[in-house]
Design a protein around this motif. Structure first.
Motif, PDB file in Angstrom:
ATOM      1  N   TYR A 194       6.685  89.973 -10.964  1.00  0.00           N
ATOM      2  CA  TYR A 194       7.797  89.050 -11.057  1.00  0.00           C
ATOM      3  C   TYR A 194       7.840  88.284 -12.420  1.00  0.00           C
ATOM      4  O   TYR A 194       7.209  87.098 -12.377  1.00  0.00           O
ATOM      5  CB  TYR A 194       7.767  87.912  -9.657  1.00  0.00           C
ATOM      6  N   PRO A 195       8.642  88.735 -13.220  1.00  0.00           N
ATOM      7  CA  PRO A 195       8.201  88.388 -14.596  1.00  0.00           C
ATOM      8  C   PRO A 195       9.024  86.952 -14.685  1.00  0.00           C
ATOM      9  O   PRO A 195       9.035  86.190 -15.554  1.00  0.00           O
ATOM     10  CB  PRO A 195       9.075  89.387 -15.488  1.00  0.00           C
ATOM     11  N   ASN A 196       9.951  86.511 -13.775  1.00  0.00           N
ATOM     12  CA  ASN A 196      10.642  85.235 -13.750  1.00  0.00           C
ATOM     13  C   ASN A 196       9.763  83.983 -13.585  1.00  0.00           C
ATOM     14  O   ASN A 196       9.988  82.817 -13.934  1.00  0.00           O
ATOM     15  CB  ASN A 196      11.795  85.175 -12.702  1.00  0.00           C
ATOM     16  N   ILE A 197       8.711  84.309 -13.067  1.00  0.00           N
ATOM     17  CA  ILE A 197       7.719  83.125 -12.528  1.00  0.00           C
ATOM     18  C   ILE A 197       6.733  82.637 -13.992  1.00  0.00           C
ATOM     19  O   ILE A 197       6.250  83.569 -14.467  1.00  0.00           O
ATOM     20  CB  ILE A 197       6.686  83.325 -11.441  1.00  0.00           C
ATOM     21  N   GLN A 198       7.042  81.400 -14.208  1.00  0.00           N
ATOM     22  CA  GLN A 198       6.518  80.906 -15.502  1.00  0.00           C
ATOM     23  C   GLN A 198       5.213  80.007 -15.040  1.00  0.00           C
ATOM     24  O   GLN A 198       4.350  79.772 -15.885  1.00  0.00           O
ATOM     25  CB  GLN A 198       7.434  80.132 -16.579  1.00  0.00           C
ATOM     26  N   GLU A 199       5.604  79.238 -14.029  1.00  0.00           N
ATOM     27  CA  GLU A 199       4.474  78.255 -13.732  1.00  0.00           C
ATOM     28  C   GLU A 199       4.205  78.466 -11.996  1.00  0.00           C
ATOM     29  O   GLU A 199       5.165  78.470 -11.283  1.00  0.00           O
ATOM     30  CB  GLU A 199       5.038  76.939 -13.978  1.00  0.00           C
ATOM     31  N   LEU A 200       2.925  78.514 -11.804  1.00  0.00           N
ATOM     32  CA  LEU A 200       2.514  78.777 -10.291  1.00  0.00           C
ATOM     33  C   LEU A 200       1.372  78.066 -10.039  1.00  0.00           C
ATOM     34  O   LEU A 200       0.525  77.793 -10.739  1.00  0.00           O
ATOM     35  CB  LEU A 200       2.323  80.279 -10.345  1.00  0.00           C
ATOM     36  N   ILE A 201       1.498  77.367  -8.980  1.00  0.00           N
ATOM     37  CA  ILE A 201       0.298  76.572  -8.366  1.00  0.00           C
ATOM     38  C   ILE A 201      -0.065  77.001  -6.808  1.00  0.00           C
ATOM     39  O   ILE A 201       0.885  77.080  -6.113  1.00  0.00           O
ATOM     40  CB  ILE A 201       0.609  75.063  -8.236  1.00  0.00           C
ATOM     41  N   ILE A 202      -1.068  77.648  -6.548  1.00  0.00           N
ATOM     42  CA  ILE A 202      -1.257  78.283  -5.310  1.00  0.00           C
ATOM     43  C   ILE A 202      -2.603  78.291  -4.732  1.00  0.00           C
ATOM     44  O   ILE A 202      -3.701  77.953  -5.409  1.00  0.00           O
ATOM     45  CB  ILE A 202      -1.220  79.905  -5.557  1.00  0.00           C
ATOM     46  N   ASN A 203      -2.765  78.280  -3.596  1.00  0.00           N
ATOM     47  CA  ASN A 203      -4.047  78.221  -2.700  1.00  0.00           C
ATOM     48  C   ASN A 203      -4.320  79.475  -2.369  1.00  0.00           C
ATOM     49  O   ASN A 203      -3.881  79.940  -1.458  1.00  0.00           O
ATOM     50  CB  ASN A 203      -4.166  77.108  -1.415  1.00  0.00           C
ATOM     51  N   LEU A 204      -5.377  79.948  -2.788  1.00  0.00           N
ATOM     52  CA  LEU A 204      -5.885  81.374  -2.467  1.00  0.00           C
ATOM     53  C   LEU A 204      -7.306  81.172  -1.466  1.00  0.00           C
ATOM     54  O   LEU A 204      -8.081  80.390  -1.419  1.00  0.00           O
ATOM     55  CB  LEU A 204      -6.418  82.228  -3.581  1.00  0.00           C
ATOM     56  N   THR A 205      -7.017  82.366  -0.533  1.00  0.00           N
ATOM     57  CA  THR A 205      -8.226  82.322   0.404  1.00  0.00           C
ATOM     58  C   THR A 205      -9.516  82.914  -0.084  1.00  0.00           C
ATOM     59  O   THR A 205     -10.591  82.341   0.066  1.00  0.00           O
ATOM     60  CB  THR A 205      -7.922  83.149   1.638  1.00  0.00           C
ATOM     61  N   PHE A 206      -9.545  83.797  -0.917  1.00  0.00           N
ATOM     62  CA  PHE A 206     -10.586  84.500  -1.489  1.00  0.00           C
ATOM     63  C   PHE A 206     -10.436  84.463  -3.210  1.00  0.00           C
ATOM     64  O   PHE A 206      -9.298  84.942  -3.628  1.00  0.00           O
ATOM     65  CB  PHE A 206     -10.930  85.808  -1.173  1.00  0.00           C
ATOM     66  N   SER A 207     -11.399  84.650  -3.987  1.00  0.00           N
ATOM     67  CA  SER A 207     -11.540  84.702  -5.298  1.00  0.00           C
ATOM     68  C   SER A 207     -11.029  85.978  -5.719  1.00  0.00           C
ATOM     69  O   SER A 207     -10.634  86.453  -6.752  1.00  0.00           O
ATOM     70  CB  SER A 207     -12.983  84.184  -5.994  1.00  0.00           C
ATOM     71  N   LYS A 208     -11.554  87.012  -4.844  1.00  0.00           N
ATOM     72  CA  LYS A 208     -11.317  88.518  -5.063  1.00  0.00           C
ATOM     73  C   LYS A 208      -9.623  88.621  -5.149  1.00  0.00           C
ATOM     74  O   LYS A 208      -9.508  89.885  -5.784  1.00  0.00           O
ATOM     75  CB  LYS A 208     -12.001  89.433  -4.011  1.00  0.00           C
TER      76      LYS A 208
END
Length: 582
Positions: A194-208
């Motif tokens: 998704y090349p449109n995304i320039q800024e993202l803040i996200i909560n992930l369950t796992f580092s993998k």
């Protein structure tokens, strides 16, 4: 005798000063469409539209009569997912069913709060046709299971596209706050970028999941990762995965305070960020190389101009690290090193520390550097294992720009008061808006230096203590507009009368019973009766309502309270919650 001056005779500057003391919705409800001059004066309040914390009458008026006229002016809109089930069908059709782009054609930023993950996925379908919408800000997203949202999204592939490709792939900024559900990303599908995304803040369950995420956002410029994964022996090795290079990434922040990170893992991440300019690390480790300057300098990108870090370095009981505090000094990056001996760790942070949030143990209160400027960017602070109110004050003097504060006592049953020696410490918290407590605290010293606090989250036992102190009551009287009371024990308690007397400006009352199976029929009516003739209030209470009452809840309220049929209000009972919006 001179005639009283008309409000309209005041210059715009004075009117706008008055408006600063009102909420955006209050300004629109009171002043919009009185005349063309006032409409022009308050145009700024039309650009950012937040209809939360208002009475239902104001809300109805704003949606039906104001929004259609100012929609083209609105640039930011706050939408509460909880509204959908409680407001009437006509209001719901305007905000949730029809396309918002027809109501707000020039919207640039949409803030959504309190959606369930399933309902949010359906709502994203309506985000089409905006010519200027670039930012989707998601807060308090709820899910029945951690990771439910993106497990559903990515297993079918098309659903993830709903978020990152919403509004015809014109979104460039997507963010999930830390109170939202942790997200999961399946690595078993053909990854679509998704090349449109320039800024993202996200909560992930796992580092993998990081390698999968990097594939999805190849053009990202700013990336914040929050990972709440717990350390375990079965932790998968991040460096075993292929990692796509993020050549445009200039700002990266990693917050992962429950997982032990290694030097090699951080080095592997940074190698994929050749253009990085700003780096923030809020993490834990037992790898000494991550807190040793000569090692760290070898893995930082050459393009890096600023680094902020708060590292919890755990040392072994058998090692001599506890006597080697001086080894964590730096010639390139000023650092502070605080010993948390009970947990066998050092807290090592950069100076200044320019990240927005911090989690501190109260035991380091007497080791902190003097002066607040090196922590001036911190807006959200959580202090835990507190054994004395003095510890809170010693820490807070360094955080002048706080907006939210959470204090957590080590012993929840012990009353913590301010010792005399701490009363002389001079500090101010002019920007603090929210205080959340877990334990029994004396809050007068905090409220006294924080004149703008309007949201209080407190346990039943603590509130009883607060309301016994007249000085504290005086501060609470006009300031608090939202009160959340946790673990309410006695529904026959006279504390309700005291609350209704003290909290004169209250607009929203939330009560969570310790025993959610208790019948609340009479309890709810008692609350409503105590606010007769006072400010209109929203009420949320957990507990059990009789089945007969639930059959026609609105009529039951009318028959057993001062609220009349013609009054603007709405009420529902859903998932053990009674909600009244009056």
């Amino acid at each position: 005798m001179r005639s009283p001056a008309s409000f309209e005779l005041f210059p715009d500057e004075i009117i706008l000063c008055v408006c600063q003391y009102l909420r955006e919705a209050d300004v629109l409800y009171s002043l919009y469409n009185l005349n063309s001059r006032l409409n022009t004066t308050i145009t700024g309040y039309c650009r950012y539209l937040n209809l939360m914390s208002v009475s239902y009458k104001q809300f109805e008026y704003a949606v039906f009569h104001v929004l259609p006229q100012i929609g083209s002016i609105v640039r930011t809109f706050v939408l509460n997912g909880n509204w959908e089930t409680i407001i009437n069908t006509e209001l719901s059709s305007i905000l949730f069913v029809s396309r918002l782009s027809s109501l707000f054609p020039n919207l640039q930023r949409l803030i959504v709060k309190w959606f369930t993950s399933e309902r949010f996925l359906s709502f994203v379908d309506t985000l089409q046709g905006f010519s200027q919408l670039m930012e989707l800000d998601i807060r308090f997203l709820r899910g029945n299971t951690a990771g439910l949202l993106l497990q559903k999204i990515l297993s079918a592939n098309i659903h993830f596209k709903k978020i990152l490709s919403a509004n015809n792939s014109q979104l460039s900024i997507v963010s999930f706050d830390q109170d939202s559900v942790d997200l999961d990303i399946s690595d078993e599908i053909n990854m679509i970028s998704y090349p449109n995304i320039q800024e993202l803040i996200i909560n992930l369950t796992f580092s993998k999941l990081i390698p999968c995420l990097f594939v999805l956002i190849p053009n990202v410029h700013r990336l914040h990762l929050n990972i709440d994964e717990l350390s375990s022996d079965s932790k998968s090795k991040l460096i075993d995965s292929n990692l796509s290079s993020l050549v445009y990434l200039t700002i990266f922040q990693l917050r992962s305070i429950n997982l032990f990170w290694t030097f090699d893992e951080i080095a592997y991440l940074l190698k994929a960020m050749p253009s990085l300019q700003r780096l923030g690390l809020d993490m834990r480790t037992d790898d000494k190389r991550l807190v040793t300057e000569k090692d760290i300098m070898t893995i930082l990108p050459a393009s890096l101009s600023k680094i902020d870090f708060f590292i919890r370095y755990y040392f072994s009981k058998s090692k001599s690290d506890v006597n080697e505090e001086h080894t964590f000094s730096s010639t390139h990056i000023p650092v502070a090193c605080l010993l948390d001996e009970p947990r066998h760790r050092f807290l090592i942070h950069s100076i200044p520390y320019d990240l927005n949030s911090a989690i501190l143990t109260a035991s380091i209160s007497r080791q902190m550097l003097s002066g607040w400027k090196y922590m001036k960017q911190i807006k959200d602070l959580y202090i835990y294992d507190i054994t004395s109110t003095a510890e809170i004050i010693l820490i807070l003097q360094h955080f002048r720009r706080l907006r939210t504060l959470t204090i957590d006592a080590k012993d929840k049953s012990e009353k913590l008061i301010v010792p005399k020696e701490s009363q002389s410490i001079d500090f101010k918290l002019p920007f603090l808006k929210q205080i959340e407590t877990s334990g029994i605290f004396e809050l007068f010293p905090l409220l006294n230096v924080a004149p703008n606090v309007d949201y209080l989250i407190v346990y039943f036992d603590c509130l009883k203590i607060l309301l016994d102190d007249e000085s504290t009551c005086h501060l609470l009287q006009t300031r608090i507009v939202r009160l959340n009371i946790m673990d309410w024990i006695d529904i026959e308690s006279e504390l309700l009368q005291r609350i209704s007397h003290v909290f004169c400006s209250l607009r929203h009352l939330v009560i969570t019973l310790k025993d959610a199976t208790v019948s609340i029929d009479e309890f709810v009516l008692k609350i409503i009766s105590l606010w007769k003739g006072k400010t209109r209030i929203s009420i949320d209470v957990t507990g059990v309502l009789s089945e007969e009452i639930c059959k026609n809840l609105r009529q039951w309220i009318i028959d057993h309270s001062h609220i009349k049929t013609e009054d603007s209000f709405t009420v529902e009972y859903n998932e053990n919650w009674f909600d009244l919006w009056f």
